[in-house]
Every structure is written in C-alpha cells, then in structure tokens.
Design a protein around this motif. Sequence first.
Motif, PDB file in Angstrom:
ATOM      1  N   THR A   1      -0.181 -10.956   9.079  1.00 47.95           N
ATOM      2  CA  THR A   1      -1.165 -11.392   8.084  1.00 47.95           C
ATOM      3  C   THR A   1      -2.121 -10.254   7.739  1.00 47.95           C
ATOM      4  OG1 THR A   1      -1.010 -13.679   8.815  1.00 47.95           O
ATOM      5  CG2 THR A   1      -3.019 -13.056   7.644  1.00 47.95           C
ATOM      6  N   GLU A   2      -2.594  -9.548   8.762  1.00 44.52           N
ATOM      7  CA  GLU A   2      -3.502  -8.413   8.516  1.00 44.52           C
ATOM      8  C   GLU A   2      -2.819  -7.321   7.709  1.00 44.52           C
ATOM      9  OE1 GLU A   2      -5.351  -6.718  12.051  1.00 44.52           O
ATOM     10  OE2 GLU A   2      -5.812  -8.783  12.665  1.00 44.52           O
TER      11      GLU A   2
ATOM     12  N   ASP B   1      -2.394  -8.422   4.191  1.00 47.13           N
ATOM     13  CA  ASP B   1      -3.682  -8.439   3.493  1.00 47.13           C
ATOM     14  C   ASP B   1      -4.044  -7.033   3.008  1.00 47.13           C
ATOM     15  OD1 ASP B   1      -5.925 -10.035   2.658  1.00 47.13           O
ATOM     16  OD2 ASP B   1      -7.099  -8.837   4.075  1.00 47.13           O
TER      17      ASP B   1
ATOM     18  N   ARG C   1      -4.174  -5.870  -0.995  1.00 53.87           N
ATOM     19  CA  ARG C   1      -5.335  -5.195  -1.593  1.00 53.87           C
ATOM     20  C   ARG C   1      -4.924  -3.829  -2.125  1.00 53.87           C
ATOM     21  NH1 ARG C   1      -8.984  -4.264   2.461  1.00 53.87           N
ATOM     22  NH2 ARG C   1      -8.010  -5.704   3.921  1.00 53.87           N
TER      23      ARG C   1
ATOM     24  N   ARG D   1      -2.707 -13.912  -1.475  1.00 52.01           N
ATOM     25  CA  ARG D   1      -2.194 -13.989  -0.112  1.00 52.01           C
ATOM     26  C   ARG D   1      -2.570 -15.315   0.503  1.00 52.01           C
ATOM     27  NH1 ARG D   1      -4.642  -9.339  -1.890  1.00 52.01           N
ATOM     28  NH2 ARG D   1      -6.370  -9.376  -0.433  1.00 52.01           N
TER      29      ARG D   1
END
Length: 423
Positions: A316-317, A320, A324, A341
């Motif tokens: 997930t990180e 993300d 971006r 997301r």
Amino acid sequence: MNNAEWFERALAVIPGGVDSPVRSFRSVGGTPYTVVSGRGAYVDDVEGRQYIDFVQSYGASLLGHANPNVVATLREAVALGTTFGAPTRGEVLLAELLVSRVPGLEQVRFVSSGTEAVMSAVRLARGATGRDRVVKFDGCYHGHSDGLLVAGGSGIAQLGLPGSAGVTAGAVADTVVAPYNVVPTLDDTVAAVLVEPVAANMNLVAPRDGFLEGLRAECDRVGALLIFDEVITGFRLSYGGAEPFFSVTPDLYCFGKVIGGGLPVGAFGGRRDLLAHLAPAGPVYQAGTLSGNPLATAAGVAVLEQVRPVDYDELTERVDRFGRGIEEAVASAGLFALAPRVGPLLGLYLAREPFEAPSNIAEARTVCENGLYGPFFHALLDRGVALAPGAYEILFVSMAHRDGDLDRTLEAVADAAAQIRGS
Ligand SMILES: *Cc1c(COP(=O)(O)O)cnc(C)c1O
C-alpha cells in the motif's frame, strides 16, 4: 517469428486473435505482444523485449510471475496427478485458509473462474431467499454469465457495448442496474445486491463513505442478501479482503484471481446456514468436474501462505508513492493525471485539464474516452512498460515490483506524457 506474425496466426484460428476481449488492442490500436514468459514484475515477448508488467493477469498474480515457491509447489503437485473427481486435501487446506482470513466467511465452494463464482452465488441467493431480482451497479463487472452481462464495465465498456448480443431479454429481466455510489431503495422482490466493494473494472472508483454500510442496511431492511464480488479485492485489498478493510460484512462473497495463484479458480461462500442450501445438502444445484482442482488449490495455498499482513501495508505504501509519482510526472509534462488509490489498488485517469475523481461509470467514461489513453499506452509500451490495453482497467502492482521498477516506470511516464502532449 515476431509479435505481428504470431498475432496474424492467432487471428486466423482464434476470433479476434484473443481468448478474452480485454487482451486485444482494439481500443488502443496496434498489435498485441505475444508473451513467452514472465518473472516477478516482468514479462518477455516473442521478440525478446521485456516489459515492466502492470497487467499481472488482471490481478491474478499477487506475487508477480513465476514465484519460485509457487513454481516448486506446482512441480510437486503435478506429479501426483492433476484431477480425480474425488475430494482432495488441497481444497480443504485452501478453504481453511480463506475462512481463517475473512471474518464472516464460514464455508466456501471452489469453482474454476470468477464468472462461475458470481453466477453460482447469485443462484444461491435466489434459491435461499425465494426471490428473483438482483441489483447490480453500472460499470461493475461480474464475469460473463448471461444474467450479469449488462452495464458491465471492463471490456464491455472498452468496446462501447451496453451488454452482449446473444443474451436474451429474459435472461436479464431480473437484473436491475443502479448507479454506483448511490444506495438504491429496495423492496422485497430483491434477492440480492451484488457489488464490487471497490469498483475496479471502470478504471478505479472508490466507494463513497457510507455506500457499503448503506447497502448493508438497505439489504437488512428488506431481507435481501448482500454479495461482495471480491474477485479483484479478495486477498489483494488487504490480508482479509474488503470486509475487514471497510468493516462491512456481506452475506456472500465471491473470489477468484489471487486465490488461484495464476491457475483457473474461483470460490464463493459465506455463512454456513446460507451455504446449506447448496447441493448435495440443499436444493440449489451447482457442480464442476475440475472444481477444487489440486493444481489450482496448491498454487493458491502457496500464494496465501507466503503473504503476511505487513506485506499489504508495504504494498500500500509503495503504491501510494507510485501513484503520487505518476500524478507528478504527468503534471511535469503539462497534462493532468489522477491516480486514485484504495489500499494497494491503483487507477489511472489522464486528461488535459483538472477534473474531480470519478464516483461512477458516467464520470469515469468522460475521462476514459478523451482519447489520451491509447497514445499514452503505446508511448509507455515503447519504453518497456506494459499497462492494460484499455482505459477502464486498473494497474496491478505486484509484491514483486521493487522501488527501482517503479522509479523506472515514473521516468517512462514523464517521457510518455511529454510525447503525447504534443500529439
Ligand atoms: C475478473 C472478474 C470477474 C470474472 O472472473 P473470471 O475469472 O474472469 O471469470 C468477476 N468479477 C470481478 C470483479 C472481476 O474483476
């Protein structure tokens, strides 16, 4: 033989040259690459070109291609025989894994595709409630069974079709289509509400706050069943899928893609009292010669046993940051991108001017049909990055994609956006 020659041969003997319409390049133009092999984040084509792959079998490959543990497991399993028509240990092990991770899931039955899973869950819902109508949402895809092939998103949206020829009016007479993200008012003729908890076949559309909770409450009010089609979200959105992610418990769940580790599989399940309606215990018939296949269940177990909750946090990180990065890279080239997301799920909308994040297919369509995706897709492919050949699909970042792969992709995204801006 190069890609064009292989595709020429395919076209002669396979309709449209593909076994699933989303694989064709019809909406982006050009000729598909023919894949020879894949490893982790990459695929290699017949011309020896390598791509960083964000198709990942439309989400089936959570760990990337040819994961070594999955390959070793399959080698062992295949030597023991591939199908028996009798119970096998693998189906019990995979069912136990699924049930242990999904809070409201008490029993599952395996089938061979996501289509079959949803089709069977709908039949079960009708059989259990004694009602006929099923509510689905415009732009959600639930496989290609007759009754659900209306307003289907994905390849159906890509080809600009409302549904499919060959589906009778009778087959869809009991399917009610509602706009995503609005809780419909139901009555007691409704057997079930079927929903993708995160819509991932109309590009990515997140459920609004309260949408899934609202569906739960409205189903309870009229005694309808809530079915989560988790064929994409299952074991990808989180360790336990959409239910723990959103804290909303459906009555029935459908799975596919990830749980087969790259082999053909699907599953549907839910509460024990509902599953009791299925044959042989109950009157709702459902069957399959290859269901619970030893290879598919072994691969599924090999995948699920390798992932820990923390792996989803890391993914997930990473997604993300990547999302971006895409927005920034496209902006730096003078275009506008939105990369929504939800957990590790990642969408991508491109436009010349800023716009609001789409909340349904009508809004998604205005962006997906602006003509930018095709040239962008090809500009990326030329730079060794493979997205799905359709603007309504999402990007699948696997657990094998490393930061270096994503950084290289971001450079390609900036270049590709600069190239198409002038076109
Ligand atoms: C892919 C998909 C299906 C159909 O699964 P198949 O294995 O292709 O039959 C059903 N529902 C959703 C949400 C999907 O993404």
